[in-house]
Scaffold this motif. Structure first.
Motif, PDB file in Angstrom:
ATOM      1  N   GLU A  74       0.824  -1.207   0.000  1.00  0.00           N
ATOM      2  CA  GLU A  74       0.000   0.000   0.000  1.00  0.00           C
ATOM      3  C   GLU A  74       0.860   1.259   0.000  1.00  0.00           C
ATOM      4  OE1 GLU A  74      -3.378   2.502   0.253  1.00  0.00           O
ATOM      5  OE2 GLU A  74      -3.166   0.411  -0.309  1.00  0.00           O
ATOM      6  N   HIS A 108       1.194   4.080  -2.988  1.00  0.00           N
ATOM      7  CA  HIS A 108       0.945   5.509  -2.779  1.00  0.00           C
ATOM      8  C   HIS A 108       2.074   6.348  -3.383  1.00  0.00           C
ATOM      9  CE1 HIS A 108      -0.626   9.065  -0.716  1.00  0.00           C
ATOM     10  NE2 HIS A 108       0.620   9.332  -0.359  1.00  0.00           N
ATOM     11  N   ASP A 122      -2.671   1.505  -7.765  1.00  0.00           N
ATOM     12  CA  ASP A 122      -3.413   0.723  -6.793  1.00  0.00           C
ATOM     13  C   ASP A 122      -2.503  -0.347  -6.180  1.00  0.00           C
ATOM     14  OD1 ASP A 122      -5.466  -1.845  -6.381  1.00  0.00           O
ATOM     15  OD2 ASP A 122      -6.345   0.081  -5.887  1.00  0.00           O
ATOM     16  N   ASN A 162      -8.831  -2.348  -0.134  1.00  0.00           N
ATOM     17  CA  ASN A 162      -7.847  -1.372  -0.636  1.00  0.00           C
ATOM     18  C   ASN A 162      -7.534  -1.543  -2.118  1.00  0.00           C
ATOM     19  OD1 ASN A 162      -7.654  -0.137   1.852  1.00  0.00           O
ATOM     20  ND2 ASN A 162      -5.859  -1.297   2.489  1.00  0.00           N
ATOM     21  N   TYR A 164      -8.533   0.029  -5.005  1.00  0.00           N
ATOM     22  CA  TYR A 164      -9.310   1.195  -5.401  1.00  0.00           C
ATOM     23  C   TYR A 164      -9.590   1.256  -6.898  1.00  0.00           C
ATOM     24  CZ  TYR A 164      -8.036   2.301  -0.676  1.00  0.00           C
ATOM     25  OH  TYR A 164      -7.854   2.213   0.685  1.00  0.00           O
ATOM     26  N   ASP A 174     -12.227   8.835  -4.806  1.00  0.00           N
ATOM     27  CA  ASP A 174     -11.472  10.084  -4.925  1.00  0.00           C
ATOM     28  C   ASP A 174     -11.180  10.690  -3.558  1.00  0.00           C
ATOM     29  OD1 ASP A 174     -11.252  10.194  -7.727  1.00  0.00           O
ATOM     30  OD2 ASP A 174     -13.275  10.984  -7.925  1.00  0.00           O
ATOM     31  N   TYR A 201     -10.802   9.174  -0.649  1.00  0.00           N
ATOM     32  CA  TYR A 201      -9.778   8.444   0.091  1.00  0.00           C
ATOM     33  C   TYR A 201      -8.411   8.490  -0.577  1.00  0.00           C
ATOM     34  CZ  TYR A 201     -12.845   7.033   3.739  1.00  0.00           C
ATOM     35  OH  TYR A 201     -13.675   7.076   4.838  1.00  0.00           O
ATOM     36  N   GLU A 202      -8.372   8.942  -1.812  1.00  0.00           N
ATOM     37  CA  GLU A 202      -7.079   9.182  -2.456  1.00  0.00           C
ATOM     38  C   GLU A 202      -6.767  10.682  -2.475  1.00  0.00           C
ATOM     39  OE1 GLU A 202      -7.241   7.026  -6.196  1.00  0.00           O
ATOM     40  OE2 GLU A 202      -6.546   5.222  -5.156  1.00  0.00           O
ATOM     41  N   ARG A 254      -6.467   1.332   6.240  1.00  0.00           N
ATOM     42  CA  ARG A 254      -6.190   2.521   5.427  1.00  0.00           C
ATOM     43  C   ARG A 254      -6.205   3.780   6.291  1.00  0.00           C
ATOM     44  NH1 ARG A 254      -4.410   5.141   0.739  1.00  0.00           N
ATOM     45  NH2 ARG A 254      -5.730   6.917   0.326  1.00  0.00           N
TER      46      ARG A 254
END
Length: 414
Positions: free
Chosen positions: A15, A19, A24, A187, A189, A223, A225-226, A383
């Motif tokens: 994860e 990022h 993803d 997770n 996405y 969107d 959560y990102e 998350r």
């Protein structure tokens, strides 16, 4: 040592690396396993994150991975079963749109001889699956059943038009939202967004404004959560307008407002956030059953903790703590409060400790949230904790916070 070992040696979870690279988590997993090739435009970011130059990255891929058979995966999907189901639905929806322009006799002739289940069977099964999903501690256990149901729906919808086709599209819009929830909780996405996009298309084909709007609201969550708050606000504005054309007895438009509040908080707009929360709270004025317990579950019961979370985003810490502590006390008394919901409240209380530079508060609440994340295998709670970890800053020098950092990191290391 392969790519996964290289990642872990540098202290990244899948994860965390995703990022940094801007992809993803499942994309990192597929690169490491050799299931997909690393797209050319992403190689520089990936190589830099792994502290390699491009030549070294190519050498690692060649040495430690089996070659990828290029014909097995296209550039538009993951190549797994769920992706194949989504692509099949895109084809079916296209065909259904074309059939809508044919006469009833022509449509029936094309569909003749094909066995299909009634739409009512799918709707009843969907309702059951939502109940199972809500009760399951480990949400991922529902995934195989949902995938099987989606495959059966695609077969049933193929060649259908008219009222029966619309009803099946409605069932598909419902079930793709559940598929998206499962992906989001895990997770994944990109997969979640793809499922929500299909749900919106199917809801539109079904002529159901509420189904359509709910799919867009869920898409906006991706969107949010990102941290793409402007994009989320734009999608939610469309969802709100569509919801106002739907059933006034349903709470869809109030849910849209609740999520808008989160997007506005992310943009730092306190006035717009408060206004959206006030609109969301009008759900309390509704009579009867304003939600169906499946694809629409917004009843306002979480608005206190949502308000607290928005105050955390906006830096109004005293207000946030007061509201969240109240929500936590009420939740402890409520039967069947989900691990995911309680974990989110605890993570927000930990975030207040981080913002106040109070290591004791951060550690106490975060450890409780970690326990719930482990118990439920909830990617959602994990998350929230990963975001918390990014804000530790100078607190990370505290021994307790350093140990907490390692515990949170371990939640998502695969």
């Amino acid at each position: 040592m392969g790519l996964a070992e290289r990642r872990k040696a540098l202290g990244y979870s899948q994860e965390g690396l995703a990022h940094v690279v801007g992809v993803d988590r499942t994309t990192i997993s597929r690169w490491e396993s050799g299931k997909t090739e690393i797209q050319p435009q992403l190689r520089p970011q990936y190589a830099a994150a792994l502290q390699l130059d491009l030549a070294e990255l190519d050498a690692w891929v060649t040495t430690f991975q089996e070659p990828v058979v290029s014909c097995s995966v296209d550039h538009y999907g993951s190549g797994d079963t769920d992706d194949m189901i989504r692509r099949e639905f895109l084809r079916v929806l296209t065909v259904a749109g074309a059939l809508a322009g044919l006469s009833a006799e022509e449509s029936e002739a094309l569909a003749e001889g094909v066995h299909r289940r009634a739409s009512g069977d799918f709707i009843r099964m969907n309702n059951h699956l939502w109940q199972v999903y809500q009760l399951a501690r480990a949400k991922g256990t529902v995934q195989p059943i949902v995938s099987g149901q989606l495959a059966a729906l695609a077969e049933a919808l193929d060649g259908r038009s008219g009222k029966d086709g619309q009803a099946l599209c409605g069932a598909a819009a419902d079930l793709f939202q559940l598929a998206g929830e499962l992906a989001f909780d895990g997770n994944r996405y990109t997969d979640a967004a793809a499922s929500y996009t299909l749900a919106a298309s199917a809801g539109k084909e079904a002529g159901s404004f509420d189904l359509w709007a709910c799919a867009l609201i869920r898409h906006a969550y991706v969107d949010v959560y990102e941290r793409r708050y402007r994009e989320a606000a734009d999608v939610l504005s469309v969802a709100e307008r569509i919801a106002r054309r739907g059933d006034s007895c349903l709470s869809t438009r109030h849910w849209a407002a609740a999520v808008q509040a989160e997007a506005f908080a992310g943009l730092g707009d306190l006035t717009a956030c408060e206004s959206a929360l006030e609109q969301a709270e009008k759900v309390a004025d509704m009579t009867g059953s304003a939600q169906n317990g499946g694809w629409l579950r917004f009843d306002g019961s979480r608005l206190a903790e949502e308000r607290g979370a928005r105050y955390v985003q906006l830096g109004r810490l005293d207000l946030a703590e007061q509201v969240l502590q109240s929500a936590l006390r009420q939740g402890a008394l409520a039967e069947g409060q989900s691990f995911r919901r309680r974990g989110a409240v605890l993570a927000n209380l930990a975030a207040i400790g981080v913002k106040r530079k109070d290591p004791e508060q951060a550690v106490v609440y975060a450890r409780k949230a970690i326990h719930l994340a482990r118990e439920s295998s909830s990617g959602y709670v994990a998350r929230r904790l990963q975001v918390l970890r990014m804000d530790f800053g100078s607190l990370a020098r505290d021994v307790r916070v350093a140990e907490l950092d390692a515990e949170i990191k371990a939640l998502s290391v695969n």
